[in-house]
Design a protein around this motif. Structure first.
Motif, mmCIF file in Angstrom:
data_model
loop_
_atom_site.group_PDB
_atom_site.id
_atom_site.type_symbol
_atom_site.label_atom_id
_atom_site.label_comp_id
_atom_site.label_asym_id
_atom_site.label_seq_id
_atom_site.Cartn_x
_atom_site.Cartn_y
_atom_site.Cartn_z
ATOM 1 N N HIS A 40 -4.453 0.867 -6.044
ATOM 2 C CA HIS A 40 -4.190 -0.481 -6.527
ATOM 3 C C HIS A 40 -2.698 -0.780 -6.381
ATOM 4 O O HIS A 40 -1.849 0.081 -6.646
ATOM 5 N N THR A 43 -0.309 0.237 -9.274
ATOM 6 C CA THR A 43 -0.156 1.691 -9.402
ATOM 7 C C THR A 43 0.680 2.240 -8.256
ATOM 8 O O THR A 43 1.510 3.137 -8.449
ATOM 9 N N THR A 47 4.229 4.129 -9.040
ATOM 10 C CA THR A 47 4.378 5.522 -8.608
ATOM 11 C C THR A 47 5.491 5.651 -7.576
ATOM 12 O O THR A 47 6.297 6.587 -7.617
ATOM 13 N N LYS A 98 -4.985 -5.867 -13.006
ATOM 14 C CA LYS A 98 -6.111 -5.627 -12.104
ATOM 15 C C LYS A 98 -6.736 -6.930 -11.604
ATOM 16 O O LYS A 98 -7.660 -6.900 -10.785
ATOM 17 N N TYR A 207 6.686 0.989 -15.560
ATOM 18 C CA TYR A 207 5.299 1.099 -15.092
ATOM 19 C C TYR A 207 4.582 2.261 -15.782
ATOM 20 O O TYR A 207 3.369 2.198 -16.034
ATOM 21 N N TRP A 208 5.301 3.326 -16.061
ATOM 22 C CA TRP A 208 4.723 4.459 -16.799
ATOM 23 C C TRP A 208 4.273 4.013 -18.184
ATOM 24 O O TRP A 208 3.155 4.319 -18.631
ATOM 25 N N GLU A 212 0.726 2.567 -15.347
ATOM 26 C CA GLU A 212 0.477 2.366 -13.915
ATOM 27 C C GLU A 212 1.100 3.464 -13.046
ATOM 28 O O GLU A 212 1.527 3.199 -11.924
ATOM 29 N N ASP A 214 0.420 7.247 -11.299
ATOM 30 C CA ASP A 214 -0.528 8.302 -10.950
ATOM 31 C C ASP A 214 0.286 9.585 -10.753
ATOM 32 O O ASP A 214 0.874 9.814 -9.693
#
Length: 262
Positions: A40, A43, A47, A98, A207-208, A212, A214
């Motif tokens: 996505h 994400t 990352t 999403k 984002y963490w 979001e 990985d």
């Protein structure tokens, strides 16, 4: 928590290209994750921001040891970029990441930034020459005017990098070369890399916090990219960089077309 070797192979490939061309990994890694692995966009961006923060730290140390960092430029960029990054993270935290709307916004912005990066890779020289001719013999701007423009550039980079993970490399360096034509290119590049570390770290941490990142994917990417950057740096003197940049620009343009047309 499964380990995916293909992520490491991708990290090796991207790291090698970064080592050869100096182009930021965000221009390569984020679209690769989105298009090839179906990650996505949110994400992939989050990352990749942490991935960039870690990998650029080594570059920061190298440029710092060689005195190739202009801290006034770094400070001016950060004054604009840090609030912009925090603002973007606040906005992203309050929406459904999403949703089709957010997904399309990220992929469209990413696609156009890749187009602009490809143009800068091929035509940076003519663009800078055109800018110099346009300025001509005019009186140079006052230092505070240049500082204000640097802060504005930092704000724009903060928005773009936090939204797409792209923008601090080819685009940022080109504009800085226009603003600071008398500085050595290596000093501009070093300052841009140093500024990118806190920017990507803030973005990646944000984002963490909103969930979001990985982590297995990040770990796998780093396993491949660190030796990839070393290999690319060793190969760079033996390769025709101009040819590599043109091939890379064409690749980015094709990827951008895929992102923009769906």
């Amino acid at each position: 928590m499964t380990f995916e070797p293909l992520y490491s192979l991708s990290g090796l490939f991207v790291g090698a290209l970064v080592g050869i061309t100096g182009v930021g990994g965000g221009s390569l890694m984020t679209p690769l994750l989105v298009l090839l692995f179906g990650v996505h966009p949110a994400t992939a961006v989050g990352t990749d921001l942490l991935y960039a923060a870690i990998t650029k730290t080594a570059g920061t140390a190298v440029h710092g040891m060689h005195g190739r960092v202009n801290w006034k430029i770094v400070g001016g960029l950060a004054i604009g970029s840090v609030p912009a990054a925090l603002l973007m993270l606040w906005l992203l935290a309050g929406v459904d990441r999403k949703s089709i709307g957010v997904t399309n916004t990220i992929t469209t912005a990413l696609g156009w930034l890749l187009v602009m990066t490809a143009i800068m890779l091929v035509f940076r020289g003519p663009i800078l020459e055109l800018a110099r001719r346009a300025i001509g013999d005019r009186t140079p701007p006052q230092p505070r005017t240049i500082l204000a423009l640097t802060v504005i550039l930092g704000f724009l980079l903060g928005v773009l990098v936090t939204l797409t993970s792209v923008g601090a490399g080819a685009l940022g360096v080109t504009i800085l070369l226009v603003l600071y034509p008398r500085l050595d290119v290596r000093e501009i590049v070093g300052s841009d890399i140093v500024h990118a570390v806190p920017l990507t770290l803030i973005g990646g941490t944000g984002y963490w916090l909103i969930g979001e990142i990985d982590w297995p994917m990040l770990f796998a990417l780093l396993i491949g990219s660190i030796p990839g950057i070393i290999i690319g740096s060793l190969l760079a003197p033996r390769l025709h960089e101009r040819t590599i940049r043109i091939v890379l620009a064409v690749t980015l343009a094709v990827v951008a077309g895929k992102l923009l047309t769906g």
